[in-house]
Design an enzyme around this catalytic site. Sequence first.
Site, short mmCIF file in Angstrom:
data_model
loop_
_atom_site.label_atom_id
_atom_site.label_comp_id
_atom_site.label_asym_id
_atom_site.label_seq_id
_atom_site.Cartn_x
_atom_site.Cartn_y
_atom_site.Cartn_z
N LYS A 103 0.83 -1.26 -0.05
CA LYS A 103 -0.15 -0.08 -0.09
C LYS A 103 0.89 1.21 0.08
O LYS A 103 0.50 2.12 0.82
CB LYS A 103 -0.82 -0.06 1.10
CG LYS A 103 -1.87 -1.32 1.15
CD LYS A 103 -2.93 -1.19 2.30
CE LYS A 103 -3.79 -2.37 2.36
NZ LYS A 103 -3.30 -3.75 2.78
N ARG A 104 1.89 1.41 -0.81
CA ARG A 104 2.71 2.35 -0.88
C ARG A 104 2.13 3.77 -1.52
O ARG A 104 1.10 3.62 -2.49
CB ARG A 104 4.04 2.22 -1.74
CG ARG A 104 4.95 0.84 -0.93
CD ARG A 104 5.41 1.46 0.40
NE ARG A 104 6.31 0.62 0.73
CZ ARG A 104 6.38 -0.01 2.07
NH1 ARG A 104 5.23 0.11 2.71
NH2 ARG A 104 7.07 -0.87 2.45
#
Length: 298
Positions: free
Chosen positions: A109-110
Amino acid sequence: MPEPAADAVPAPARPSFGARLQEAMDTRGQLCVGIDPHPGLLAAWGLNDDAAALERFSLTVLEAVGEQAAAVKPQVALFERHGSAGLAALERVLAACSDAGVLSIADAKRGDIGSTMAAYADAWLRDGSALAADSLTVSPYLGFESLRPALDLAQASGRGVFVLGLTSNPEGASVQHVGGDHSVAAGIVDAAAAENSRELGRAAAAGASRQLGSTGLVIGATVGTALTELGIHLAAAHTPVLAPGLGAQGATGADLRATFGAAYPNVLATSSRDILKAGPSQAALRDAARQTLAGLTG
């Protein structure tokens, strides 16, 4: 010489992620198995809470379900909590996925801007990176275009991204549902669809015919009627959907078919704890995955 088109993307060294995912789903079905080495699961398996146990746990899962799952999804945070040793274990797990021919989704989830987003993309999507996965989960909440470095590198390397679109946690609605028929979530879905339209347009111009693009969405398996209420339509978007929440979080295959309707064939349903609790027996893990997969095709 004429200038290249503004949206030109170099041909990747491998088939696109969307094409590879489509083939995997056609061959193995719509199941993604989460590799989530929670401390409680490690203990239940009789393993220590350390990096060596993470690797043993993950490789056991991969070996057990690799022939049944279209993809596996290591939860990056559970490796990061062990520092450099945990990330080294994750590197070896991702390499093992590649060797086994199983698609990997790094659930990290960057999301950031500029050179920082480019660095995240370089870490997870670049050929030759020790952490390179087949795809990466990303967060668009600094604006969808903040993801551009990851979107472009994924295209260039034949990899993919799954963009957080509509999550099922109660807090998500306070951001994602804002705007009603013109909600934040709908804007993200539309932006992902536009990415896939451009990609598939280039593929068609080159003589290829594909159903799925490489820019996917994360939409919770338990969002219920939210898609309808927000006027979000997925069926014609050629967008793969990663749907976490199958099993332990309460969603069933029937729920997914009702939630996604005509878009259901593009859904990659994720189950983690409901399958992982069957370990450490590989036979039991395999049977749990088989039962879950059967529920998706009912």
